[in-house]
Design a protein around this motif. Structure first.
Motif, PDB file in Angstrom:
ATOM      1  N   LYS A 110      66.675  37.335  21.277  1.00  0.00           N
ATOM      2  CA  LYS A 110      65.248  38.268  21.252  1.00  0.00           C
ATOM      3  C   LYS A 110      65.650  39.647  21.884  1.00  0.00           C
ATOM      4  O   LYS A 110      65.457  40.549  21.334  1.00  0.00           O
ATOM      5  CB  LYS A 110      64.089  37.584  21.743  1.00  0.00           C
ATOM      6  CG  LYS A 110      63.582  36.280  20.947  1.00  0.00           C
ATOM      7  CD  LYS A 110      62.447  36.109  21.709  1.00  0.00           C
ATOM      8  CE  LYS A 110      61.964  34.772  20.884  1.00  0.00           C
ATOM      9  NZ  LYS A 110      60.549  34.310  21.625  1.00  0.00           N
ATOM     10  N   ARG A 111      66.214  39.531  22.923  1.00  0.00           N
ATOM     11  CA  ARG A 111      66.527  40.685  23.828  1.00  0.00           C
ATOM     12  C   ARG A 111      67.570  41.758  23.259  1.00  0.00           C
ATOM     13  O   ARG A 111      67.186  42.761  22.935  1.00  0.00           O
ATOM     14  CB  ARG A 111      67.114  40.530  25.099  1.00  0.00           C
ATOM     15  CG  ARG A 111      67.417  41.688  25.961  1.00  0.00           C
ATOM     16  CD  ARG A 111      67.951  41.328  27.526  1.00  0.00           C
ATOM     17  NE  ARG A 111      69.180  41.127  27.386  1.00  0.00           N
ATOM     18  CZ  ARG A 111      70.340  41.969  27.411  1.00  0.00           C
ATOM     19  NH1 ARG A 111      69.762  43.235  27.399  1.00  0.00           N
ATOM     20  NH2 ARG A 111      71.521  41.805  27.462  1.00  0.00           N
ATOM     21  N   GLN A 112      68.459  41.064  22.548  1.00  0.00           N
ATOM     22  CA  GLN A 112      69.205  41.871  21.690  1.00  0.00           C
ATOM     23  C   GLN A 112      68.893  42.644  20.345  1.00  0.00           C
ATOM     24  O   GLN A 112      69.321  43.745  20.085  1.00  0.00           O
ATOM     25  CB  GLN A 112      70.663  41.224  21.536  1.00  0.00           C
ATOM     26  CG  GLN A 112      71.515  40.751  22.681  1.00  0.00           C
ATOM     27  CD  GLN A 112      72.235  41.815  23.326  1.00  0.00           C
ATOM     28  OE1 GLN A 112      72.089  42.807  23.007  1.00  0.00           O
ATOM     29  NE2 GLN A 112      72.903  41.352  24.576  1.00  0.00           N
ATOM     30  N   MET A 113      68.099  41.950  19.830  1.00  0.00           N
ATOM     31  CA  MET A 113      67.218  42.160  18.687  1.00  0.00           C
ATOM     32  C   MET A 113      66.354  43.186  19.050  1.00  0.00           C
ATOM     33  O   MET A 113      66.350  44.463  18.311  1.00  0.00           O
ATOM     34  CB  MET A 113      66.590  41.254  17.793  1.00  0.00           C
ATOM     35  CG  MET A 113      67.620  40.102  16.995  1.00  0.00           C
ATOM     36  SD  MET A 113      67.014  38.660  16.357  1.00  0.00           S
ATOM     37  CE  MET A 113      66.492  39.852  14.846  1.00  0.00           C
ATOM     38  N   LYS A 114      65.776  43.218  19.950  1.00  0.00           N
ATOM     39  CA  LYS A 114      64.683  44.240  20.480  1.00  0.00           C
ATOM     40  C   LYS A 114      65.313  45.390  20.778  1.00  0.00           C
ATOM     41  O   LYS A 114      64.945  46.452  20.739  1.00  0.00           O
ATOM     42  CB  LYS A 114      63.796  43.527  21.772  1.00  0.00           C
ATOM     43  CG  LYS A 114      62.761  44.416  22.219  1.00  0.00           C
ATOM     44  CD  LYS A 114      61.509  43.806  23.134  1.00  0.00           C
ATOM     45  CE  LYS A 114      60.714  44.663  23.414  1.00  0.00           C
ATOM     46  NZ  LYS A 114      59.783  44.067  24.357  1.00  0.00           N
ATOM     47  N   SER A 115      66.458  45.345  21.525  1.00  0.00           N
ATOM     48  CA  SER A 115      67.410  46.584  21.938  1.00  0.00           C
ATOM     49  C   SER A 115      67.924  47.187  20.698  1.00  0.00           C
ATOM     50  O   SER A 115      68.556  48.073  20.935  1.00  0.00           O
ATOM     51  CB  SER A 115      68.173  46.248  22.953  1.00  0.00           C
ATOM     52  OG  SER A 115      69.343  45.573  22.365  1.00  0.00           O
ATOM     53  N   MET A 116      67.611  46.359  19.552  1.00  0.00           N
ATOM     54  CA  MET A 116      68.302  47.110  18.322  1.00  0.00           C
ATOM     55  C   MET A 116      69.776  47.328  18.471  1.00  0.00           C
ATOM     56  O   MET A 116      70.343  48.156  17.896  1.00  0.00           O
ATOM     57  CB  MET A 116      67.639  48.202  17.900  1.00  0.00           C
ATOM     58  CG  MET A 116      66.099  48.216  17.721  1.00  0.00           C
ATOM     59  SD  MET A 116      65.215  49.510  16.990  1.00  0.00           S
ATOM     60  CE  MET A 116      66.040  49.418  15.373  1.00  0.00           C
TER      61      MET A 116
END
Length: 190
Positions: free
Chosen positions: A140-146
């Motif tokens: 989730k963190r990696q996806m949120k940070s695009m």
């Protein structure tokens, strides 16, 4: 042999049993997660192929997923919201062959990854989760940070990946067992 609780032989025995139990729990968690992922894939397949005849939407439209959600929730409890059924359908469409599913990822991973915009991004996050052993929180963190988009735009792809991999939360067996989808799938109270 006299049993001495603090004795080295007893501690060695206890350590071996602890390791066996830990390994058994890990294997059980992986097996349950694999079954859950495949079951949700098959549910998606049935929705697409049987109920919808392979079309984007069924002839019944929104009513099909609403009714199915109500009926499955009544019969099996949580985990069958309309939204979850939409993701199961998307899951099958994104992975039309069950052999392409990763045994390393849980349904929670797939659920998050399927929020991605396109097949290339979905594939990227699956490969990164496998390679880096990302927890769902880290994903989730990696996806949120695009991360995918930053890499696509960056001239220093290895540098962006190196920065992104800092703070990776390695998955522990306890994290697998605590997954609410596993509890719901098995009908176990948390």
């Amino acid at each position: 042999m006299k049993l001495v609780e603090n004795g080295g032989e007893y501690q060695s025995l206890k350590k071996r049993i602890d390791e066996l139990l830990q390994k058994g729990r890990e294997q059980a968690g992986r097996a349950v997660n694999t079954i859950l992922v495949h079951t949700y894939w098959h549910i998606g397949r049935h929705i697409v192929e049987f109920e919808q005849g392979g079309k984007q939407k069924s002839d019944y439209g929104r009513e099909l997923l609403d009714k199915l959600s109500r009926d499955l929730t009544l019969a099996y409890g949580k985990g069958f919201s309309r939204s979850n059924l939409v993701y199961m359908r998307k899951f099958f469409r994104s992975f039309p062959k069950s052999e392409t599913l990763s045994h390393q990822l849980r349904w929670s991973h797939y659920f998050e990854i399927l929020k991605a915009d396109n097949d290339l991004e979905i594939s990227f996050y699956i490969k990164q989760c496998e390679k880096e052993r990302w927890s769902v929180r880290e994903l989730k963190r990696q996806m949120k940070s695009m991360l995918f988009h930053r890499l696509a735009l960056s001239k220093d792809k290895p540098g962006v990946l190196a920065i992104a991999n800092k703070g990776v939360d390695i998955q522990k067996p306890e994290d697998i067992i605590k997954d609410p989808y596993v509890f719901e799938f098995l009908g176990i109270q948390q």
